[in-house]
Design a protein around this motif. Sequence first.
Motif, PDB file in Angstrom:
ATOM      1  N   LEU A 140       1.246   5.165   1.454  1.00 13.10           N
ATOM      2  CA  LEU A 140       0.788   6.067   2.505  1.00 13.10           C
ATOM      3  C   LEU A 140       1.434   7.429   2.317  1.00 13.10           C
ATOM      4  O   LEU A 140       2.609   7.520   1.929  1.00 13.10           O
ATOM      5  N   ASP A 172      -3.579   6.526   4.759  1.00 10.84           N
ATOM      6  CA  ASP A 172      -3.564   5.419   3.800  1.00 10.84           C
ATOM      7  C   ASP A 172      -4.285   5.868   2.521  1.00 10.84           C
ATOM      8  O   ASP A 172      -5.407   6.350   2.595  1.00 10.84           O
ATOM      9  N   SER A 194       0.843  -1.191   0.000  1.00 12.48           N
ATOM     10  CA  SER A 194       0.000   0.000   0.000  1.00 12.48           C
ATOM     11  C   SER A 194       0.875   1.235   0.000  1.00 12.48           C
ATOM     12  O   SER A 194       2.067   1.170   0.318  1.00 12.48           O
TER      13      SER A 194
END
Length: 259
Positions: free
Chosen positions: A137, A196, A135
């Motif tokens: 961020l 996020d 992911s």
Amino acid sequence: MLCTQATGKIRAAGLLFCLTGIAVAQNTPQNTPQNTPQNTWIRVTTVKVKPEMVQEWREIEKNEIMPAYKKANVPAYAVWQTSLFGDAYEYTIVVQVPKFDQFDGDSPLVKTMKPEDRVRLGYRLAKCIVSSHSSALLMQADTSVIKEGAAMPDLIMVSRIQLQPKNVNAYLGYLKEEIKPIMQKAGQDWWLVYRDIFGAEHTQITTVRSMKNWAEIDAGPLTRRLLSPSEYSRVTDKGNALIESSTITMGRFIKDLSY
């Protein structure tokens, strides 16, 4: 790895954590103090390793993957492991994302390894890994705290907060106006706030706080230590009113797998 949803399922974007500050000075404008946080991106990859394959996976990271990233001039490569509480076989890898156009080109492994070596490496990794998730961020620079001269911490506390979409901006404002001054008053070395964005719930906020040792937990929350009882109740109630759920985990920096 380092973070778990309230449902108990492992969240891939774990440590960010941090992830902690390896991207702070990247893209710092000229004449900007180096200890001033900048809005920077990090890519967080959480890997769950088969218990019997941990040693081999760590050897692959140390002897093949980390050197390839260094050879490809990736600015920093940091590996964290859940400490004491949580899944002992999950690791979080954090790398800088100076610009997203870097993903338009070849990966560090493609740049630095022969095709046959990459195939061999892929087979070895497949034997070691249960799952992997990445992911992106984004640091919230004006909300984060970095003490001048502070070194990369060995131990961190990671808080992941799930919010309703309507409360995200309000909670970021709460962190900036209420919690940041407390962190500064406490002389906190690192307190990084991330949102996020890609590959995770974008209604989640992640904070990463450096810890000197486990004994800090025995002293109780910073807010309780530094605020009067009435102020502590006010600040706590204000934050709780915005939060849907939250988790707190601890992580250890793996120095021999990082640079």
